[in-house]
Motif scaffolding. Structure first.
Motif: not given
Ligand SMILES: [Cu+2]
Length: 463
Positions: A140-165
Motif C-alpha cells: 500500500m505504501a507503493r500505491g495499491l488501492s482503489g475505491a469500490l462504490i456501491v450505489e443506493e437502490a433509489d439512485g442516492g441523494p440529488e447532487v450535482d456531482s458525486d466525487e470519490v476522494l
C-alpha cells in the motif's frame, strides 16, 4: 435482495441464444474483467520532480473505481503481475468469507504470475475500497488501492456531482521515488510509516471547478498506511451522511472530521464561496492546516442553497441483541515505544521487547505478538458479540473488524454509528458490539499497517 447469480443468468442466456440459433458471442461479456496489480509510473510530486515508480491496480494510483448497484455482484479476476505474492481485501464489505482476501485465513496468497477470481454479492450501499492484504505495509505504501462504490437502490441523494476522494500519504525520496525501509522497526514501534507528501486521487494538487450553491457528494477514503487526517471544509457547508459506508440515522452538520487509516466519510456539501473564490478541504496538523483539495468557483448554479438532504436509506444490518447476555471478550492492546510492556508470547515462548523487535514484533494483543491459534471469540451465527478493548499503549490505533460492522457502546449504554474501523486514542478503552451473522474466520486488527504487521492482529470465528 437480488439473488440471481451471474452463473445462473449466464446459463439462461446461453439457452436462449442456442434456441434462437444465434451464435453465443455475448458469452464473451461474461468473462470477468481483470484487475491487474502491476508497476506503473505517475506524476505524484509537482511537475518539476521526476515521475514516481508505483505499484497500482492497472498500474494506476488510485486503481480503477468500481461502481456497482446494491445487491449486485462484484466479479474481477485478480492478476498478480507484481514481484511479490498478493491478495485483495474488499474493505468494509460484509462479504462471503472465502472472498475476504486474508492470506492464511481465507485463501492462499496469489503468487506472481498467478490469478484469483473474486466473486461476491454486495449487500450494502456505500463507500468501500480495496487493497492488498499481504505485506500491505509495503504494497500500500507503493500505491495499491482503489475505491469500490456501491450505489443506493433509489439512485442516492440529488447532487450535482458525486466525487470519490482517496486520501493518501507517501514517503518519497528527494527524487520523488518511494522511499524504502518498509520494515523499519522505529516506524513500527511508533506511529507507523508517516510520509512527507499528501495526495488526493494520486495528485498533490487535486482541484475541480464548481458553481456557487451547487451540491456535491464527496466520498472521502483514507488509504494511508498510518496517517490520521483531521479535515475541515472551507467555503463548503453541509452534512456528514455516512461513516465507513454505513448511513447515519440523520445527517449531521459538518464540522471537523477525523479520518483514521481505512475510515471513510460520505459528506454532502453546498458551495457557499463566491464566484472567483476557491473552496477548500483543509487538513490540520499540530502546526496548522494546508489545503488537500481545491474547488474553484466559476459560476452560480442557483440563487439559494438547496434544502437539507434526507438520510440515506439504511443498509440491512441486523439490530444488536441485549448486551447483558452478549458473548463477551476482552482485548488488551500493548507494546510499542514508550509503552509499559516488557515482552509477549512469540513462537510459543515469552520474549522480551528487544528479542521481539529482532524478530519483527513490537506490539501484542492479550500478551500474544503472533497471530493466535485460537480465535479471540468463537460465536454462533446470529449471536451478539461484545468486545471490551483497552488501548494500553502511548499511540492511537485504528481497529478494523472484517466481515461485520459494529457499534461503539457508550458508558451510558447508547450505541454509536455503524463502523468497520474505530480510532482509539492512547489510553482509551472502548466497548464495541455487533451481531455475528456472517460465518467464517474474520480478522480484527489495527489498520496502521506497521502495527498490524508488528503484532496487532487477532481473529474471530463465527459458526
Ligand atoms: Cu495501531
Amino acid at each position: 435482495m437480488k439473488s440471481i447469480t451471474r452463473r445462473t443468468f449466464g446459463g439462461g442466456m446461453f439457452g436462449v441464444l442456442v434456441a434462437t440459433g444465434l451464435r453465443p458471442t455475448s458469452l464473451q461479456a461474461q468473462t470477468p474483467q481483470d484487475l491487474i496489480a502491476r508497476e506503473g509510473v505517475l506524476q505524484l510530486a509537482p511537475a518539476n520532480y521526476p515521475e514516481t515508480q508505483v505499484w497500482g491496480y492497472s498500474g494506476a494510483v488510485p486503481g480503477p473505481t468500481i461502481r456497482l448497484p446494491q445487491g449486485g455482484r462484484m466479479t474481477r479476476r485478480f492478476v498478480n503481475e507484481l514481484p511479490q505474492p498478493g491478495t485483495i481485501h474488499w474493505h468494509g464489505i460484509r462479504i462471503d468469507n472465502a472472498m475476504d482476501g486474508v492470506p492464511g485465513l481465507t485463501q492462499d496468497v496469489v503468487e506472481p504470475g498467478e490469478t484469483f477470481l473474486y466473486d461476491f454479492v454486495l449487500p450494502d450501499a456505500g463507500t468501500y475500497w480495496y487493497h492488498p492484504h499481504n505485506r500491505s505495509y509495503e504494497q500500500m505504501a507503493r500505491g495499491l488501492s482503489g475505491a469500490l462504490i456501491v450505489e443506493e437502490a433509489d439512485g442516492g441523494p440529488e447532487v450535482d456531482s458525486d466525487e470519490v476522494l482517496l486520501l493518501d500519504d507517501w514517503r518519497l525520496t528527494e527524487d520523488a521515488q518511494i522511499a524504502g525501509g518498509f520494515g523499519n522497526m522505529h516506524d513500527w514501534a511508533h506511529a507507523g510509516r508517516i510520509g512527507n507528501w499528501i495526495t488526493v486521487n494520486g495528485t498533490g494538487d487535486w482541484r475541480t471547478t464548481v458553481q456557487r450553491h451547487s451540491r456535491h457528494r464527496l466520498r472521502l477514503v483514507n488509504t494511508a498506511n498510518a496517517r490520521i487526517f483531521s479535515l475541515e471544509a472551507q467555503g463548503l457547508e453541509g452534512w456528514l451522511i455516512a461513516l465507513d459506508g454505513m448511513p447515519l440515522d440523520a445527517p449531521q452538520s459538518l464540522g471537523r472530521l477525523t479520518l483514521a487509516p481505512a475510515q471513510r466519510a460520505d459528506i454532502i456539501v453546498d458551495v457557499t464561496a463566491s464566484v472567483g473564490e476557491e473552496a477548500l478541504l483543509v487538513n490540520f496538523e499540530r502546526d496548522g492546516g494546508y489545503a488537500i483539495a481545491s474547488f474553484d468557483v466559476t459560476a452560480v448554479a442557483r440563487s439559494e442553497r438547496l434544502d437539507a438532504p434526507s438520510p440515506l436509506p439504511p443498509n440491512p444490518v441486523p439490530q444488536l441483541g441485549p448486551l447483558q447476555t452478549a458473548r463477551t471478550a476482552k482485548l488488551l492492546m500493548e507494546g510499542g515505544a514508550m509503552g509499559r510492556m516488557d515482552g509477549a508470547m512469540m513462537g510459543g515462548q515469552m520474549m522480551g521487547m528487544r528479542e521481539m523487535a529482532g524478530a519483527g514484533k513490537v506490539w501484542a494483543f492479550n500478551g500474544m505478538a503472533d497471530m493466535p491459534d485460537a480465535p479471540l471469540v468463537a460465536a454462533n451465527r446470529g449471536e451478539t458479540v461484545r468486545i471490551d478493548i483497552t488501548n494500553d499503549t502511548a499511540w492511537p490505533h485504528a481497529m478494523h473488524l472484517h466481515g461485520h460492522h459494529f457499534r461503539q457502546i457508550a458508558d451510558d449504554g447508547t450505541a454509536g454509528a455503524l463502523r468497520d474501523t474505530l480510532l482509539m486514542d492512547r489510553g482509551e478503552t472502548a466497548q464495541i458490539a455487533f451481531v455475528a451473522d456472517n460465518p467464517g474466520d474474520w480478522l480484527l486488527h489495527c489498520h496502521m499497517l506497521e502495527h498490524s504487521a508488528g503484532g496487532m492482529m487477532t481473529w474471530l470465528r463465527v459458526v
